[in-house]
Design a protein around this motif. Structure first.
Motif, PDB file in Angstrom:
ATOM      1  N   VAL A  25      -8.555  -2.077   4.736  1.00 31.35           N
ATOM      2  CA  VAL A  25      -8.672  -2.321   3.628  1.00 31.35           C
ATOM      3  C   VAL A  25      -7.335  -1.736   2.689  1.00 31.35           C
ATOM      4  CG1 VAL A  25      -9.483  -1.558   1.102  1.00 31.35           C
ATOM      5  CG2 VAL A  25     -10.643  -2.450   3.368  1.00 31.35           C
ATOM      6  N   HIS A  26      -6.734  -1.850   2.717  1.00 31.53           N
ATOM      7  CA  HIS A  26      -5.500  -1.436   2.191  1.00 31.53           C
ATOM      8  C   HIS A  26      -5.334  -1.829   0.509  1.00 31.53           C
ATOM      9  CE1 HIS A  26      -2.806  -2.050   5.834  1.00 31.53           C
ATOM     10  NE2 HIS A  26      -3.682  -3.311   5.679  1.00 31.53           N
ATOM     11  N   GLN A  27      -5.174  -0.239  -0.425  1.00 30.92           N
ATOM     12  CA  GLN A  27      -5.121   0.146  -1.336  1.00 30.92           C
ATOM     13  C   GLN A  27      -3.566   0.057  -2.326  1.00 30.92           C
ATOM     14  OE1 GLN A  27      -7.906  -1.387  -3.602  1.00 30.92           O
ATOM     15  NE2 GLN A  27      -6.316  -0.461  -5.041  1.00 30.92           N
ATOM     16  N   GLY A  28      -3.235   0.056  -3.438  1.00 29.16           N
ATOM     17  CA  GLY A  28      -2.092   0.794  -4.059  1.00 29.16           C
ATOM     18  C   GLY A  28      -2.574   1.350  -5.179  1.00 29.16           C
ATOM     19  N   VAL A  29      -2.235   2.304  -5.274  1.00 31.16           N
ATOM     20  CA  VAL A  29      -2.153   3.147  -6.619  1.00 31.16           C
ATOM     21  C   VAL A  29      -1.081   4.092  -6.666  1.00 31.16           C
ATOM     22  CG1 VAL A  29      -3.465   5.639  -7.057  1.00 31.16           C
ATOM     23  CG2 VAL A  29      -4.340   4.290  -4.775  1.00 31.16           C
TER      24      VAL A  29
ATOM     25  N   THR B  37       4.913   7.662  -9.245  1.00 29.15           N
ATOM     26  CA  THR B  37       5.047   6.704  -7.692  1.00 29.15           C
ATOM     27  C   THR B  37       3.949   5.711  -7.108  1.00 29.15           C
ATOM     28  OG1 THR B  37       3.811   8.606  -7.538  1.00 29.15           O
ATOM     29  CG2 THR B  37       6.001   9.186  -7.295  1.00 29.15           C
ATOM     30  N   GLU B  38       4.229   5.300  -6.107  1.00 28.93           N
ATOM     31  CA  GLU B  38       3.017   3.805  -5.601  1.00 28.93           C
ATOM     32  C   GLU B  38       3.176   4.588  -4.357  1.00 28.93           C
ATOM     33  OE1 GLU B  38       5.065   0.068  -7.024  1.00 28.93           O
ATOM     34  OE2 GLU B  38       4.936   0.647  -8.840  1.00 28.93           O
ATOM     35  N   TRP B  39       1.788   4.273  -3.705  1.00 27.08           N
ATOM     36  CA  TRP B  39       1.340   4.928  -2.622  1.00 27.08           C
ATOM     37  C   TRP B  39       0.772   3.571  -1.859  1.00 27.08           C
ATOM     38  CZ3 TRP B  39       1.426   9.967  -0.281  1.00 27.08           C
ATOM     39  CH2 TRP B  39       2.492  10.442  -1.944  1.00 27.08           C
ATOM     40  N   GLU B  40       0.596   3.775  -1.338  1.00 30.55           N
ATOM     41  CA  GLU B  40      -0.437   2.344  -0.156  1.00 30.55           C
ATOM     42  C   GLU B  40      -1.412   3.494   0.278  1.00 30.55           C
ATOM     43  OE1 GLU B  40      -0.294  -0.506   4.380  1.00 30.55           O
ATOM     44  OE2 GLU B  40       1.665   0.403   2.815  1.00 30.55           O
TER      45      GLU B  40
END
Length: 170
Positions: free
Chosen positions: A148-152, A129-132
């Motif tokens: 700040v945006h980060q993808g996890v 799963t990809e999260w923002e």
């Protein structure tokens, strides 16, 4: 006798010229000093603003790392975290973490053959799963505001994915 009178008063037409030249030079030097002071003040402000911005970004990244290191995928919630940048025991920044969003889910391919003792693990599909994550920092003292945006990416079971990811798989 006329030559003696002339010798006692040289440069009769230049009276005060030195004073005028000195005042002009003094004015020019004053303008140069004022200009240098203004330039150094604006440079100092620019450096201070850059430092405040970089500190706010570091605070946002630290808060995102705290969220990612927790089990945020179990029950995603928006939260506010206090960050102490210089480790003096006082909160330097308050970081607002928006509700983590599941952007997409990709099914992890199961191996064709499972060993007999691992059937339970192979029975349920797993998902990447990809999260923002979005962190917002506002500092009223410096006027700094940073987002700040980060993808996890997190690996979840089918039941976990179904519970927290409303997006269709891609």
């Amino acid at each position: 006798m006329s030559s003696m009178v002339r010798g006692s008063r040289p440069g009769r037409g230049q009276r005060g010229a030195t004073l005028v030249v000195a005042l002009i030079m003094l004015t020019l030097i004053t303008l140069l000093v004022v200009n240098a002071f203004t330039l150094s003040s604006s440079n100092l402000k620019a450096v201070g603003n850059m430092q405040a911005r970089d500190e706010a970004i570091a605070a946002a990244n630290q808060a995102i790392e705290l969220v990612v290191s927790s089990s945020f995928t179990d029950a995603p919630v928006a939260q506010e975290l206090n960050v102490d940048m210089n480790k003096d025991g006082a909160t330097d920044y308050t970081v607002s973490i928006a509700l983590p969003k599941c952007v997409r889910a990709i099914e992890v391919p199961n191996p064709d053959k499972c060993e007999e003792n691992l059937k339970a693990l192979c029975a349920e599909n797993n998902w990447y799963t990809e999260w923002e994550l979005q962190a917002t920092v506002g500092d009223t003292a410096s006027g700094t505001s940073v987002v700040v945006h980060q993808g996890v990416r997190a690996k979840l079971s089918n039941s976990q994915k179904t519970a927290v990811c409303a997006t269709p798989s891609t």
